[in-house]
Enzyme design. Structure first.
Site, PDB file in Angstrom:
ATOM      1  N   ASN A  47       0.842  -1.206   0.000  1.00 28.46           N
ATOM      2  CA  ASN A  47       0.000   0.000   0.000  1.00 28.46           C
ATOM      3  C   ASN A  47       0.870   1.247   0.000  1.00 28.46           C
ATOM      4  O   ASN A  47       1.719   1.352  -0.893  1.00 28.46           O
ATOM      5  CB  ASN A  47      -1.142  -0.033   1.038  1.00 28.46           C
ATOM      6  CG  ASN A  47      -0.791  -0.292   2.474  1.00 28.46           C
ATOM      7  OD1 ASN A  47      -0.394  -1.377   2.825  1.00 28.46           O
ATOM      8  ND2 ASN A  47      -0.962   0.693   3.336  1.00 28.46           N
ATOM      9  N   ASP A  48       0.696   2.170   0.904  1.00 30.51           N
ATOM     10  CA  ASP A  48       1.259   3.517   0.783  1.00 30.51           C
ATOM     11  C   ASP A  48       2.744   3.602   0.385  1.00 30.51           C
ATOM     12  O   ASP A  48       3.555   2.832   0.890  1.00 30.51           O
ATOM     13  CB  ASP A  48       1.194   4.245   2.139  1.00 30.51           C
ATOM     14  CG  ASP A  48      -0.117   4.091   2.846  1.00 30.51           C
ATOM     15  OD1 ASP A  48      -1.032   3.498   2.284  1.00 30.51           O
ATOM     16  OD2 ASP A  48      -0.210   4.566   3.985  1.00 30.51           O
ATOM     17  N   GLN A  64       4.632   0.455   2.139  1.00 27.60           N
ATOM     18  CA  GLN A  64       3.951  -0.474   3.040  1.00 27.60           C
ATOM     19  C   GLN A  64       3.862  -1.815   2.324  1.00 27.60           C
ATOM     20  O   GLN A  64       3.318  -1.908   1.205  1.00 27.60           O
ATOM     21  CB  GLN A  64       2.544   0.052   3.364  1.00 27.60           C
ATOM     22  CG  GLN A  64       2.543   1.259   4.275  1.00 27.60           C
ATOM     23  CD  GLN A  64       2.896   0.868   5.708  1.00 27.60           C
ATOM     24  OE1 GLN A  64       2.070   0.408   6.450  1.00 27.60           O
ATOM     25  NE2 GLN A  64       4.153   1.073   6.076  1.00 27.60           N
ATOM     26  N   ASP A 179       1.668   8.264  10.731  1.00 26.25           N
ATOM     27  CA  ASP A 179       2.145   8.675   9.407  1.00 26.25           C
ATOM     28  C   ASP A 179       2.957   9.981   9.427  1.00 26.25           C
ATOM     29  O   ASP A 179       2.637  10.945   8.715  1.00 26.25           O
ATOM     30  CB  ASP A 179       0.969   8.783   8.416  1.00 26.25           C
ATOM     31  CG  ASP A 179       0.110   7.526   8.400  1.00 26.25           C
ATOM     32  OD1 ASP A 179       0.609   6.467   8.818  1.00 26.25           O
ATOM     33  OD2 ASP A 179      -1.070   7.611   7.996  1.00 26.25           O
ATOM     34  N   GLU A 230      -5.080  10.712   7.394  1.00 30.63           N
ATOM     35  CA  GLU A 230      -3.885   9.869   7.326  1.00 30.63           C
ATOM     36  C   GLU A 230      -2.851  10.527   6.413  1.00 30.63           C
ATOM     37  O   GLU A 230      -3.180  11.409   5.620  1.00 30.63           O
ATOM     38  CB  GLU A 230      -4.232   8.485   6.746  1.00 30.63           C
ATOM     39  CG  GLU A 230      -5.262   7.707   7.551  1.00 30.63           C
ATOM     40  CD  GLU A 230      -5.547   6.308   6.999  1.00 30.63           C
ATOM     41  OE1 GLU A 230      -5.611   5.379   7.800  1.00 30.63           O
ATOM     42  OE2 GLU A 230      -5.707   6.158   5.770  1.00 30.63           O
TER      43      GLU A 230
HETATM   44  C1  FRU Z   1      -3.037   4.519   4.857  1.00 30.68           C
HETATM   45  C2  FRU Z   1      -2.677   3.717   6.096  1.00 30.68           C
HETATM   46  C3  FRU Z   1      -1.822   4.527   7.037  1.00 30.68           C
HETATM   47  C4  FRU Z   1      -1.105   3.475   7.813  1.00 30.68           C
HETATM   48  C5  FRU Z   1      -0.881   2.398   6.778  1.00 30.68           C
HETATM   49  C6  FRU Z   1      -0.949   1.010   7.300  1.00 30.68           C
HETATM   50  O1  FRU Z   1      -3.330   3.747   3.752  1.00 30.68           O
HETATM   51  O2  FRU Z   1      -3.851   3.269   6.726  1.00 30.68           O
HETATM   52  O3  FRU Z   1      -2.546   5.434   7.822  1.00 30.68           O
HETATM   53  O4  FRU Z   1       0.094   3.942   8.367  1.00 30.68           O
HETATM   54  O5  FRU Z   1      -1.866   2.577   5.799  1.00 30.68           O
HETATM   55  O6  FRU Z   1      -0.576   0.083   6.330  1.00 30.68           O
END
Ligand code: FRU
Length: 509
Positions: A47-48, A64, A179, A230
């Site tokens: 993810n991020d 992530q 974050d 976030e």
């Molecule tokens: C955003 C999020 C962040 C968190 C991460 C966890 O997509 O929810 O807030 O740090 O992903 O994977």
């Protein structure tokens, strides 16, 4: 064994076991729906974007990552590097879960003045600032399980040492506390941390990245609040000699077209407090599939933005294997003044041109019903399409394949809206909200327009009015789209239409 120790052991074990599994499962980068000009991990869940920093002529992208499966799990920081923002080299996992928890999102800085004291033998430390998310604390129902920690690398991001006195910012009792995005604030000679705290931002400052003092809060009463805040970012850009501060705040859910999205605020920042210019809500990208986007640090006056090309509504069920998710195309941010408003613009970073294979330009087209591929040839891979018109009219541009699946992008003059419609785009059944038409306002009042589309196997990114309106959308056709047709009920004249075929960043290297 205490419950905490047990969970920690599981987390560590997951890290090791999955590292082995990773060696067994490799993506070939020619699988159905595999992005060819966008970053995606070889295998497993992403993810991020995290820790994006430019250092020593290299762009670092951390992300992530769960190396144990294709759904979200105990978070690690994956790592990739690039010399040109387009071609990425995979690097070993940078940060593993530890006794303080999973490694959630955050940022990285080049501590060129060694404020942290982590430098050794003249090697400048890269310092990562991230959220430690303790799953045991979450399960136990505490509210203090997200804390901010740091780690440093003295070998250009290859190996990392976690700071012995982590966490460096302790949770005050608010579950959503995460974050951290850190930037050097030159005027005050200090680091500023921008942190997402449930429904607002808290700013902290530090002389050394280790000791942090709370400065102020922002946002409880401004902007969109349809979900939790976030992944924020704070930076300044020059607009005609004036310094404008931009605060990016990602939000999930509550985006303009449902689910996750990126909003931004313009304003001033004095080292302590952010004062917004605006009272309206603005979105950096109106499409459903750009999330958690922030900018690279240490890039001088240039601000390069990159987002995760998915949406929490369906990210974990999209039909791809053996990986899930990709990043957007890197985008250069800018500011354009429209009326009294300073609006953010996004454009594909010029490095996209390093991928150009061939380019065909057609001029002075009457686009009432124009078959682009009849002239320019069938589409066989990723491409960029640039359309320039002196008078923007209602039009649609349809990408389609042999079975008749399609994605339609266009402009509706009466509503003054751009749109992307993926209702009949192929595989959509994995999520009941996926098959939809999404809209974005037009901000420019000029008669003319320059529109750029960046199209890959499973995505389209629309940059209209030189990036004043941006939309990102993913799709999963049974066959890749090979045809382009433009239609308009009006007398729509396209001054120039440039179709540029782009080379895969993964295949035929
Ligand atoms: C955003 C999020 C962040 C968190 C991460 C966890 O997509 O929810 O807030 O740090 O992903 O994977």
């Amino acid at each position: 064994m205490t419950r905490l120790k047990y969970i920690v052991l599981i987390a560590l074990f997951t890290g090791c076991a999955t590292a082995n599994k990773q060696a067994l499962t490799r993506g070939a980068y020619n699988e159905p729906h595999r992005p060819q000009i966008h970053f995606s991990p070889e295998a497993h869940w992403m993810n991020d974007p995290n820790g994006m920093v430019y250092y020593n002529n290299t762009y670092h992208l951390f992300y992530q990552y769960f190396p144990g499966g294709t759904k979200w799990g105990p978070m690690h920081w994956g790592h990739a590097t690039s010399k040109d923002l387009m071609h990425w080299e995979h690097q070993p996992v940078a940060l593993y879960p530890d006794s303080l928890g999973y490694i959630f999102s955050g940022s990285a800085v080049a501590d060129v003045n060694n404020t942290s004291g982590f430098a050794r033998d003249g090697k400048i430390p890269l310092v990562a600032i991230f959220t430690h998310h303790d799953p045991a604390g979450e399960k136990a129902g505490t509210s203090t399980y997200q804390n901010q920690s740091i780690a440093y690398s003295l070998d250009d991001g290859k190996t990392w040492t976690k700071y012995a006195n982590n966490p460096v910012v302790k949770n005050p009792g608010i579950k959503d506390f995460r974050d951290p995005k850190v930037e050097w604030y030159e005027a005050g000679k200090k680091w500023i941390m921008t942190l997402a705290v449930l429904d607002h931002i808290t700013f902290y400052s530090s002389p050394d990245l280790k000791n942090w003092t709370k400065e102020s809060e922002f946002g409880k009463e401004v902007g969109a609040h349809g979900g939790v805040w976030e992944c924020p970012d704070l930076f300044s850009m020059d607009y005609n000699g004036q310094r404008i501060w931009i605060l990016i705040v990602n939000i999930n859910p509550g985006g303009p077209n449902g689910g996750s999205a990126t909003q931004y605020f313009t304003g001033q920042f004095d080292g302590h407090t952010f004062t917004p210019f605006q009272t309206d809500t603005r979105w950096l990208d109106y499409g459903p599939d750009e999330y958690a986007g922030i900018t690279f640090s240490n890039t001088g006056n240039r601000k390069i933005f990159l987002g995760w090309m998915s949406n929490w509504q369906y990210a974990q069920v999209v039909p791809t294997d053996p990986w899930r998710s990709a990043m957007t195309i890197p985008r250069d941010l800018g500011i354009e003044k429209v009326g009294e408003k300073y609006l953010l613009t996004s454009r594909p970073s010029p490095e996209l041109n390093t991928l150009v294979a061939t380019s065909t330009t057609s001029e002075n087209i009457n686009a009432t019903d124009y078959n682009v591929t009849a002239t320019a040839g069938k589409i066989t891979g990723p491409f960029k399409l640039q359309l320039s018109t002196e008078k923007l009219e209602t039009f649609s541009l349809t990408l389609s394949n042999n079975p008749g699946e399609k994605v339609v992008v266009g402009f509706d003059k009466s509503a003054n809206e751009f749109y992307i419609d993926r209702t009949n785009s192929g595989k959509t059944e994995f999520d009941k909200g996926f098959a939809k038409r999404h809209i974005a306002p037009r901000f420019s009042s000029r008669p003319n327009d320059e529109i750029t589309l960046v199209v890959d196997n499973a995505s389209i990114e629309l940059f209209a009015d030189n990036g004043l309106t941006t939309m990102t959308e993913i799709f999963f056709p049974h066959e890749t789209f090979s045809k382009i047709q433009i239609q308009s009920p009006n007398n729509f004249l396209i001054k120039s239409l440039q179709l540029t075929r782009l080379k895969s960043i993964w295949l035929n290297k």
